[in-house]
Write an enzyme that holds these catalytic residues in place. Structure first.
Site, PDB file in Angstrom:
ATOM      1  N   LYS A  43       0.572  -1.225   0.164  1.00  0.00           N
ATOM      2  CA  LYS A  43      -0.075   0.000  -0.036  1.00  0.00           C
ATOM      3  C   LYS A  43       0.945   1.427  -0.029  1.00  0.00           C
ATOM      4  O   LYS A  43       0.591   2.325  -0.771  1.00  0.00           O
ATOM      5  CB  LYS A  43      -0.910   0.022   1.293  1.00  0.00           C
ATOM      6  N   ASN A  44       1.815   1.266   0.795  1.00  0.00           N
ATOM      7  CA  ASN A  44       2.617   2.479   1.090  1.00  0.00           C
ATOM      8  C   ASN A  44       3.673   2.685  -0.098  1.00  0.00           C
ATOM      9  O   ASN A  44       4.213   3.774  -0.068  1.00  0.00           O
ATOM     10  CB  ASN A  44       3.256   2.483   2.418  1.00  0.00           C
TER      11      ASN A  44
ATOM     12  N   ARG B 173      -5.847   9.753   4.131  1.00  0.00           N
ATOM     13  CA  ARG B 173      -4.984  10.741   5.015  1.00  0.00           C
ATOM     14  C   ARG B 173      -3.526  11.405   4.152  1.00  0.00           C
ATOM     15  O   ARG B 173      -3.385  12.388   3.989  1.00  0.00           O
ATOM     16  CB  ARG B 173      -4.562   9.972   6.224  1.00  0.00           C
TER      17      ARG B 173
ATOM     18  N   CYS C 145      -5.693  11.972  11.746  1.00  0.00           N
ATOM     19  CA  CYS C 145      -6.449  10.727  11.552  1.00  0.00           C
ATOM     20  C   CYS C 145      -6.471  10.018  12.960  1.00  0.00           C
ATOM     21  O   CYS C 145      -6.254  10.631  13.917  1.00  0.00           O
ATOM     22  CB  CYS C 145      -5.814   9.913  10.579  1.00  0.00           C
TER      23      CYS C 145
ATOM     24  N   ARG D 247      -1.581  14.780  12.187  1.00  0.00           N
ATOM     25  CA  ARG D 247      -1.030  14.651  11.001  1.00  0.00           C
ATOM     26  C   ARG D 247      -0.263  15.860  10.141  1.00  0.00           C
ATOM     27  O   ARG D 247      -0.705  15.948   9.140  1.00  0.00           O
ATOM     28  CB  ARG D 247      -1.413  13.713   9.973  1.00  0.00           C
ATOM     29  N   PRO D 248       0.704  16.320  10.997  1.00  0.00           N
ATOM     30  CA  PRO D 248       1.032  17.707  10.402  1.00  0.00           C
ATOM     31  C   PRO D 248       1.616  17.616   8.895  1.00  0.00           C
ATOM     32  O   PRO D 248       2.321  16.449   8.659  1.00  0.00           O
ATOM     33  CB  PRO D 248       2.154  18.252  11.275  1.00  0.00           C
TER      34      PRO D 248
ATOM     35  N   LEU E 180       6.420  19.644   7.257  1.00  0.00           N
ATOM     36  CA  LEU E 180       7.850  19.439   6.411  1.00  0.00           C
ATOM     37  C   LEU E 180       7.589  19.202   5.002  1.00  0.00           C
ATOM     38  O   LEU E 180       8.723  19.761   4.063  1.00  0.00           O
ATOM     39  CB  LEU E 180       8.340  18.021   6.785  1.00  0.00           C
TER      40      LEU E 180
ATOM     41  N   ASP F 299       4.168   0.656  11.950  1.00  0.00           N
ATOM     42  CA  ASP F 299       3.058   0.015  11.467  1.00  0.00           C
ATOM     43  C   ASP F 299       2.690  -1.623  12.021  1.00  0.00           C
ATOM     44  O   ASP F 299       1.826  -2.011  11.714  1.00  0.00           O
ATOM     45  CB  ASP F 299       3.115   0.043   9.938  1.00  0.00           C
TER      46      ASP F 299
ATOM     47  N   ILE G 134       6.924   7.245  16.839  1.00  0.00           N
ATOM     48  CA  ILE G 134       6.668   7.778  15.660  1.00  0.00           C
ATOM     49  C   ILE G 134       5.277   8.904  15.897  1.00  0.00           C
ATOM     50  O   ILE G 134       5.166   9.775  15.491  1.00  0.00           O
ATOM     51  CB  ILE G 134       6.399   6.832  14.487  1.00  0.00           C
TER      52      ILE G 134
ATOM     53  N   ARG H 165      -8.633  -0.585   4.448  1.00  0.00           N
ATOM     54  CA  ARG H 165      -7.660   0.624   3.693  1.00  0.00           C
ATOM     55  C   ARG H 165      -6.480  -0.254   3.416  1.00  0.00           C
ATOM     56  O   ARG H 165      -5.729   0.132   2.414  1.00  0.00           O
ATOM     57  CB  ARG H 165      -7.526   1.424   4.572  1.00  0.00           C
TER      58      ARG H 165
HETATM   59  C1  EPZ Z   1       3.709   7.129   6.187  1.00  0.00           C
HETATM   60  O1  EPZ Z   1       3.096   7.917   6.756  1.00  0.00           O
HETATM   61  C2  EPZ Z   1       2.791   5.676   6.088  1.00  0.00           C
HETATM   62  N1  EPZ Z   1       1.747   6.151   5.144  1.00  0.00           N
HETATM   63  C3  EPZ Z   1       2.398   5.221   7.581  1.00  0.00           C
HETATM   64  O2  EPZ Z   1       1.443   4.197   7.158  1.00  0.00           O
HETATM   65  C4  EPZ Z   1       3.743   4.849   8.264  1.00  0.00           C
HETATM   66  O3  EPZ Z   1       3.193   4.611   9.533  1.00  0.00           O
HETATM   67  C5  EPZ Z   1       4.475   6.356   8.462  1.00  0.00           C
HETATM   68  O4  EPZ Z   1       4.950   6.717   7.148  1.00  0.00           O
HETATM   69  C6  EPZ Z   1       5.743   6.057   9.240  1.00  0.00           C
HETATM   70  O5  EPZ Z   1       6.488   5.025   8.708  1.00  0.00           O
HETATM   71  C7  EPZ Z   1       1.944   5.868   3.891  1.00  0.00           C
HETATM   72  O6  EPZ Z   1       3.154   5.812   3.449  1.00  0.00           O
HETATM   73  C8  EPZ Z   1       0.881   6.205   2.926  1.00  0.00           C
HETATM   74  P1  EPZ Z   1       5.847  10.214   8.258  1.00  0.00           P
HETATM   75  P2  EPZ Z   1       3.586   9.436   6.767  1.00  0.00           P
HETATM   76  O7  EPZ Z   1       5.655  11.651   7.494  1.00  0.00           O
HETATM   77  O8  EPZ Z   1       4.485   9.902   5.708  1.00  0.00           O
HETATM   78  C9  EPZ Z   1       5.770  13.724  11.618  1.00  0.00           C
HETATM   79  C10 EPZ Z   1      -0.088   2.743   7.714  1.00  0.00           C
HETATM   80  O9  EPZ Z   1      -0.530   2.326   8.552  1.00  0.00           O
HETATM   81  N2  EPZ Z   1       5.756  14.515  10.565  1.00  0.00           N
HETATM   82  O10 EPZ Z   1       7.027   9.464   8.109  1.00  0.00           O
HETATM   83  O11 EPZ Z   1       2.537  10.339   7.101  1.00  0.00           O
HETATM   84  C11 EPZ Z   1       4.511  12.910  11.749  1.00  0.00           C
HETATM   85  O12 EPZ Z   1       3.641  13.360  12.745  1.00  0.00           O
HETATM   86  C12 EPZ Z   1       0.289   4.142   7.543  1.00  0.00           C
HETATM   87  O13 EPZ Z   1      -0.077   2.241   6.495  1.00  0.00           O
HETATM   88  C13 EPZ Z   1       5.689  16.146  10.793  1.00  0.00           C
HETATM   89  O14 EPZ Z   1       6.008  16.324  12.064  1.00  0.00           O
HETATM   90  O15 EPZ Z   1       4.697   9.340   8.080  1.00  0.00           O
HETATM   91  C14 EPZ Z   1       5.068  11.585  12.611  1.00  0.00           C
HETATM   92  O16 EPZ Z   1       5.140  11.950  13.870  1.00  0.00           O
HETATM   93  C15 EPZ Z   1       0.066   4.596   9.075  1.00  0.00           C
HETATM   94  N3  EPZ Z   1       5.636  16.631   9.812  1.00  0.00           N
HETATM   95  C16 EPZ Z   1       6.258  11.512  11.895  1.00  0.00           C
HETATM   96  O17 EPZ Z   1       6.827  12.805  11.369  1.00  0.00           O
HETATM   97  C17 EPZ Z   1       5.111  16.598   8.526  1.00  0.00           C
HETATM   98  O18 EPZ Z   1       5.332  17.541   7.733  1.00  0.00           O
HETATM   99  C18 EPZ Z   1       6.695  10.556  10.844  1.00  0.00           C
HETATM  100  O19 EPZ Z   1       5.585  10.653   9.805  1.00  0.00           O
HETATM  101  C19 EPZ Z   1       5.362  15.071   8.295  1.00  0.00           C
HETATM  102  C20 EPZ Z   1       5.562  14.277   9.358  1.00  0.00           C
END
Ligand code: EPZ
Length: 418
Positions: free
Chosen positions: A22-23, A92, A116, A121-122, A125, A305, A327, A397
């Site tokens: 999926k990811n 999301r 979510c 989910r900021p 970045l 995950d 995370i 999902r």
């Molecule tokens: C991806 O989400 C995955 N989703 C998530 O999988 C996965 O849990 C996550 O990466 C971590 O591995 C997809 O790939 C579609 P991040 P993502 O940006 O990109 C913070 C599932 O179950 N952050 O790496 O949203 C954020 O809040 C899903 O399949 C900021 O602060 O994750 C988090 O604490 C759930 N500012 C951390 O970084 C930003 O602009 C990591 O988030 C972006 C993120």
């Protein structure tokens, strides 16, 4: 309402192949916007998040056909750059389209993707990276208006190795003039898959899998055919199911190296795990043993995950296991549901202490989020008695056919419409 009906206590056995990741496929679908031709994506899982992404592509003007496990995307026609709120809210991670829209069109409008079940989910970045490349981003009444006269290659330093921000930066950089270097990039295997896809289209991207990714942008991209990698979190789910219920099984269609921290934890718990390039065999006999603390971390650390599904298996281990969720802020919502089955888990902020109990008992359960829902199915398989699981929209999902796959491993799991 449809529910799963799970009769626990049966050992599992058999083989199952995991579907495409999926990811990986979600950013790859967004990346098709960069192609001037037709993209053929194989091993594309039939998930509600994939269907949501296809609806966004079609709204933008692409022609898309999804048949079986293959998706054809033709993005060669003139496209629009706005994604309406109702489509943004369906998924999301739809913010991943922004970088590709800017690279293709130079301007785009999306609504602010909400938080979510896992907490806020900021996307700061993501926006910082796009602004570094030259985009003007205006946030007005929950809508992001982005435009850029031109995207220019630069160095982007991510304060957190964010998966989504790394992917958005790569896609926008493909449309930028000159070279972009992304520092402190996320290293997840799904980003390597995205790089492979983009290179198939003629892009010059390298370094994915490491913390420094380089993109030579501004090149016109053609179409291409690509097979998506196997889903490592689905594989982790099925391995945890065997660990929870006992038995032996083979999980194929996934690169064992992508879930080395998960298989190491299961071996430490007492499972026998053997790996070949695209399959993993597991054997669980007797009661699991508690683990040294499991701390979730960006790849190659333990994947957030997989935290819930491993926790479900550890509920009946001998001894205690400490989980530290580094995370996401709110990723223990499955704990209350597991407690209804007799699990003994104490949560303090980011820390959850799982005290192993001899057995769980079946109970009426409700999914709280995607991986938390899968964790309930894992726990129900090892529990004594019958469980019902509602809220299956969360599971759809990320799992093409959780019930079918678990049944293929010998689980007594049915779907009821009550
Ligand atoms: C991806 O989400 C995955 N989703 C998530 O999988 C996965 O849990 C996550 O990466 C971590 O591995 C997809 O790939 C579609 P991040 P993502 O940006 O990109 C913070 C599932 O179950 N952050 O790496 O949203 C954020 O809040 C899903 O399949 C900021 O602060 O994750 C988090 O604490 C759930 N500012 C951390 O970084 C930003 O602009 C990591 O988030 C972006 C993120």
């Amino acid at each position: 309402m449809t529910k799963y009906l799970v009769a626990g206590g049966r050992r599992l056995s058999g083989t199952v192949q995991v579907h495409g990741a999926k990811n990986s496929v979600l950013p790859i679908l967004a990346a098709t916007l960069l192609s001037g031709g037709e993209c053929v994506i194989e091993n594309c899982p039939r998930l509600s998040d994939v269907a949501a992404s296809i609806r966004i592509l079609e709204h933008l003007g692409c022609q898309v056909v999804h048949r079986g496990g293959t998706v054809w995307v033709d993005a060669s026609h003139p496209l629009r750059g706005d994604v309406p709120d109702e489509l943004m809210r369906e998924m999301r991670s739809s913010v991943i389209f922004l970088g590709a829209i800017l690279a293709r069109l130079g301007e785009g409008t999306i609504s602010y993707p909400g938080g979510c079940e896992l907490g806020p989910r900021p996307i700061d970045l993501h926006l910082k990276a796009l602004r570094r490349l030259g985009a003007e981003v205006e946030e007005r009444f929950g809508t992001l208006h982005c435009r850029t006269p031109v995207l220019t290659g630069c160095e982007i330093d991510l304060s957190i190795p964010s998966v989504g921000a790394t992917e958005n930066a790569i896609l926008a950089a493909c449309g930028a003039r000159g070279t972009t270097t992304i520092v402190n990039a996320a290293r997840e295997p799904e980003i390597v898959d995205l790089q492979r896809f983009l290179v198939t289209l003629g892009a010059r991207v390298r370094g994915a899998g490491s913390s420094v990714i380089t993109v030579e942008g501004g090149r016109p991209l053609h179409g291409g055919c690509f097979r998506v990698m196997g889903d490592r979190i689905v594989a982790a789910t099925y391995l945890s199911a065997v660990a929870a219920a006992g038995g032996e099984a083979e999980i194929s269609g996934v690169d064992y190296r992508h879930l080395a921290t998960v298989t190491a934890a299961l071996q430490e718990a007492g499972c026998r795990v053997s790996s070949e390039p695209d399959r993993i065999a597991i054997r669980a006999q007797g009661r699991l043993r508690g683990l040294r603390p499991i701390r979730t971390a960006p790849y190659p650390g333990f994947p957030t995950d997989a935290q819930a599904v491993l926790m479900a298996a550890m509920c009946t281990a001998e001894g205690a296991t400490v989980f530290v969720e580094n995370i996401f802020e709110n990723r223990y919502r499955h704990v209350d549901e597991l407690a209804r089955m007799g699990a003994d888990i104490r949560v303090e902020g980011r820390v959850a202490v799982v005290y192993g109990v001899p057995r769980l008992h079946g109970a009426p359960l409700h999914c709280t989020d995607l991986r938390g829902g899968a964790a309930l199915a894992v726990a129900a398989l090892g529990a004594e008695g019958e469980s019902t699981i509602s809220g299956l929209e969360h599971i759809r999902r990320g799992y093409e056919d959780l019930k079918g796959d678990l049944a293929a491993l010998g689980a007594d799991i049915r779907q009821t419409d009550t």
